[in-house]
Design a protein around this motif. Structure first.
Motif, PDB file in Angstrom:
ATOM      1  N   GLU A 157      -9.638 -17.814  34.645  1.00 28.21           N
ATOM      2  CA  GLU A 157     -10.176 -19.001  33.954  1.00 28.21           C
ATOM      3  C   GLU A 157      -9.013 -19.673  32.869  1.00 28.21           C
ATOM      4  OE1 GLU A 157     -13.724 -18.729  32.465  1.00 28.21           O
ATOM      5  OE2 GLU A 157     -14.819 -18.717  34.431  1.00 28.21           O
ATOM      6  N   LEU A 178     -19.277  -7.579  33.716  1.00 24.76           N
ATOM      7  CA  LEU A 178     -18.576  -8.999  33.512  1.00 24.76           C
ATOM      8  C   LEU A 178     -17.300  -8.890  33.593  1.00 24.76           C
ATOM      9  CD1 LEU A 178     -20.789  -9.526  30.263  1.00 24.76           C
ATOM     10  CD2 LEU A 178     -21.036 -10.394  32.308  1.00 24.76           C
ATOM     11  N   ARG A 179     -16.551  -7.833  33.037  1.00 24.04           N
ATOM     12  CA  ARG A 179     -15.024  -7.797  33.451  1.00 24.04           C
ATOM     13  C   ARG A 179     -14.295  -8.819  32.605  1.00 24.04           C
ATOM     14  NH1 ARG A 179     -15.046  -6.263  39.395  1.00 24.04           N
ATOM     15  NH2 ARG A 179     -17.347  -6.967  39.120  1.00 24.04           N
ATOM     16  N   GLN A 180     -14.703  -9.182  31.492  1.00 28.23           N
ATOM     17  CA  GLN A 180     -14.335 -10.353  30.921  1.00 28.23           C
ATOM     18  C   GLN A 180     -12.739 -10.398  30.865  1.00 28.23           C
ATOM     19  OE1 GLN A 180     -16.255 -12.768  30.435  1.00 28.23           O
ATOM     20  NE2 GLN A 180     -18.195 -12.110  29.291  1.00 28.23           N
ATOM     21  N   ASP A 181     -12.098  -9.536  30.820  1.00 30.53           N
ATOM     22  CA  ASP A 181     -10.474  -9.739  30.595  1.00 30.53           C
ATOM     23  C   ASP A 181      -9.942 -10.222  31.819  1.00 30.53           C
ATOM     24  OD1 ASP A 181     -11.450  -7.474  32.157  1.00 30.53           O
ATOM     25  OD2 ASP A 181      -9.572  -6.188  31.618  1.00 30.53           O
ATOM     26  N   SER A 199     -17.512 -18.634  36.631  1.00 38.17           N
ATOM     27  CA  SER A 199     -16.951 -17.770  37.728  1.00 38.17           C
ATOM     28  C   SER A 199     -18.293 -16.887  38.000  1.00 38.17           C
ATOM     29  CB  SER A 199     -15.892 -17.070  36.851  1.00 38.17           C
ATOM     30  OG  SER A 199     -14.732 -17.754  36.909  1.00 38.17           O
ATOM     31  N   SER A 228     -14.630 -19.165  41.319  1.00 41.21           N
ATOM     32  CA  SER A 228     -14.512 -19.741  40.165  1.00 41.21           C
ATOM     33  C   SER A 228     -14.783 -21.410  40.442  1.00 41.21           C
ATOM     34  CB  SER A 228     -13.242 -19.593  39.425  1.00 41.21           C
ATOM     35  OG  SER A 228     -12.867 -18.395  39.215  1.00 41.21           O
ATOM     36  N   VAL A 257     -11.839 -12.250  33.974  1.00 44.03           N
ATOM     37  CA  VAL A 257     -12.402 -13.675  34.151  1.00 44.03           C
ATOM     38  C   VAL A 257     -11.458 -14.463  33.301  1.00 44.03           C
ATOM     39  CG1 VAL A 257     -14.493 -15.086  33.522  1.00 44.03           C
ATOM     40  CG2 VAL A 257     -14.639 -12.793  34.751  1.00 44.03           C
ATOM     41  N   TYR A 258     -11.106 -13.939  32.208  1.00 42.50           N
ATOM     42  CA  TYR A 258     -10.163 -14.867  31.043  1.00 42.50           C
ATOM     43  C   TYR A 258      -9.025 -15.318  31.735  1.00 42.50           C
ATOM     44  CZ  TYR A 258      -7.663 -16.132  27.022  1.00 42.50           C
ATOM     45  OH  TYR A 258      -6.647 -16.883  26.192  1.00 42.50           O
TER      46      TYR A 258
END
Length: 458
Positions: free
Chosen positions: A119, A110-113, A367, A345, A115-116
């Motif tokens: 976005e 996911l690697r949310q950091d 994304s 995205s 992505v955040y």
């Protein structure tokens, strides 16, 4: 307790006093007598007899239990409970390993950091920097101030388009005045080291992302008819229609503020009036002219030498603007690719026109990674190991539960569904099967996502 009370009431030096008190009590109420020292005594012969019967019965039950043993059903239920507790304890290391491996998979995939980071930058740019209603260099309105059709076109032409289409390098405010005429012109592009073309490149967005294809504008339209109008029953409909002078287009869209999850959902049956803005092919001036044609339905382009640039508008007779009272939702969408992280995205700026006259606004972003292994070789290896461990653990749980079901059916004399219900089904078994189903669903979603992204890549 009754024996102790009775025993304490018939012994000691106060026995005569106790007898006198008992003699003065009517026979129908002889239940409890109180001695001078506060002890109690049970005097009712019926109660004594009942107690004796209970004692004899308990001794008989114990004798019968010692001879006959525990019922088989009770014994098997006890053994099953102990076995389940033991199995749950033995499976704790495997459960911990699966939980750890799944956590590693989630963090690395996911690697949310990242992505955040992407976005949030896009969301902030559109909501804060796409301004209109300029007074000098100050844009006094933004996305949240779009409350009419005129505001929509102002936002799109003066705020959103200059934000996403940047053909020249931007300088600071009043840069030309600060030079005091010492330089005639400043470079509109720059050839940085390692660049194959001068920056900014066409379709660049926020310096580090690139618009894929173009910007798509589409809308949902509501049904329009005079029969959809709601008139008072006491008034003749024809009279009311003549007074109203136009049909109705009722819609339940966005009567309240739409939730974030509603923005990506589009009613395909009502989609219409698709128009593409292609900044990689057309200049900024051409795109501005296209938006003007969409706003006035090519009414001015039809009178002048310039052709109508609104595809849908020029097909209408008589001419009509692209956005009207029949519209219930407008989506301005684009797909970005960020090569810094290898991520797509989808950006959707949505306008919901409810029939109260208000326009709700929403910016939605979704994304997806262009490739699963867009990280270093070390993290890629760790990701593969975690996936392998988790999948093997899921297969192990599935095989173990299947074997237990088969064993319960084979060793039982009941029908298969009764054997499963009575001998197998339990809380921990249900949790295991729920875990298996959720795990299989995750694998399926992962494969579907990768196939969809691969089709986009190709």
């Amino acid at each position: 307790v009754g024996m102790n009370l009775r025993h304490s009431a018939h012994q000691g030096p106060h026995e005569d006093n106790f007898g006198e008190i008992s003699a003065s009590v009517p026979p129908w109420s002889r239940r409890i007598s109180i001695k001078k020292n506060g002890s109690l005594g049970l005097m009712d012969p019926a109660l004594e007899q009942a107690h004796e019967v209970m004692r004899v019965t308990a001794e008989k039950d114990l004798d019968q239990l010692a001879k006959a043993g525990v019922p088989l059903k009770v014994f098997l239920a006890y053994i099953k409970s102990e076995r389940e507790s033991e199995d749950a304890c033995l499976e704790l290391p495997l459960t911990s390993v699966m939980l750890l491996s799944f956590s590693v998979i989630a963090l690395l995939f996911l690697r949310q950091d990242q992505v955040y980071g992407v976005e949030h930058a896009v969301y902030w740019d559109i909501t804060e920097n796409a301004n209109f209603a300029y007074a000098g260099n100050m844009g006094n309105k933004g996305l949240s101030d779009v409350n009419s059709i005129a505001d929509f076109w102002s936002f799109l032409r003066l705020g959103f388009l200059p934000l996403t289409v940047s053909p020249a390098w931007r300088y600071s405010e009043d840069y030309g005045k600060a030079l005091n005429g010492s330089r005639a012109t400043s470079p509109s592009t720059w050839n940085f080291p390692g660049y194959s073309a001068a920056a900014p490149l066409r379709n660049d967005y926020l310096s580090y992302s690139r618009i894929v294809g173009g910007i798509r504008m589409q809308q949902e339209i509501a049904d329009v008819s005079a029969e959809l109008c709601r008139f008072p029953a006491s008034i003749e409909p024809s009279s009311f229609e003549a007074w109203l002078g136009k049909p109705c287009s009722p819609s339940d869209t966005a009567m309240q503020s739409p939730y974030f999850s509603e923005a990506p959902v589009v009613d395909e049956a009502r989609l219409n009036r698709v128009q593409w803005l292609l900044p990689e092919l057309d200049s900024k001036e051409t795109l501005e002219a296209m938006l003007l044609d969409m706003e006035d339905g090519c009414s001015n382009a039809d009178k002048g030498p310039s052709p109508c640039l609104c595809t849908w508008c020029r097909q209408q007779y008589p001419l009509r603007p692209w956005l009207d009272e029949q519209t219930q939702r407008v989506e301005v969408a684009m797909v970005l690719y960020n090569p810094q992280y290898g991520m797509y995205s989808h950006v959707g700026v949505n306008f919901f026109l409810n029939r109260g006259g208000h326009i709700h606004k929403s910016v939605s972003l979704m994304s997806a990674w262009a490739t699963t292994f867009a990280t270093s070789s070390t993290l890629t290896g760790l990701f593969v190991v975690a996936c392998t461990v988790w999948v093997l653990g899921l297969v192990h749980v599935f095989v173990a539960e299947t074997r237990e079901v088969v064993s319960s059916i084979r060793t039982s004399t009941e029908r298969w569904w009764q054997a499963v219900l009575n001998d197998y089904l339990g809380v921990w078994n249900m949790i295991d099967w729920i875990s298996i189903i959720v795990g299989i669903a995750n694998v399926w979603w992962f494969i579907s996502l990768r196939l969809s992204v691969n089709s986009t890549n190709t």
